[in-house]
Write a protein that holds these residues in place. Structure first.
Motif: not given
Length: 131
Positions: A52-66
């Motif tokens: 599941i591709p993820q992107v770093k936003r601030g301190e957290d890793l969140i799932d990247k929208p498909s």
């Protein structure tokens, strides 16, 4: 003796071998080879879980929208669905219902392993009994 052996008539290069309930270890090796022969990334999905591709936003890793995935990442994410298809294709109804609610191919594979081989404690006890 031949009637008790799985895959008596041979297997196909186009179809994975069916789980017959006899000699799970043999089936497991054949299934790994079959999956590797189709695409290595599919087996990685079974071993490591879905990509599941993820992107770093601030301190957290969140799932990247498909919608933001590249073609290569989209293909890699699809490997889990292909693996789930390969696994479900070879199961009888009762085995299918054991894994049908799993969210990933890794989870399906792990349930099949525990069902047929037992937990790591059971495996260890079997080894000690043989020794």
């Amino acid at each position: 003796m031949a009637d008790k052996m799985p895959f008596v008539k041979g297997t196909s290069v186009n179809r994975p071998p069916l789980v017959c309930g006899v000699n799970y270890q043999f089936w497991k090796v054949i299934m790994k080879i079959f999956i590797h022969s189709t695409e290595t990334g599919i087996w990685e999905s079974i071993e490591n879980g879905p990509f599941i591709p993820q992107v770093k936003r601030g301190e957290d890793l969140i799932d990247k929208p498909s919608s933001e995935w590249t073609e290569a990442r989209n293909k890699r994410a699809k490997f889990d669905w292909i693996a789930k298809n390969n696994i479900t294709f070879v199961l009888s109804c009762d085995k299918f219902f054991r894994v049908s609610q799993c969210s990933s191919a890794k989870e399906m594979w792990d349930i099949l392993e525990v069902t047929h081989e037992g937990t790591s404690d059971v495996k260890r006890a079997r080894k000690h009994a043989l020794i």
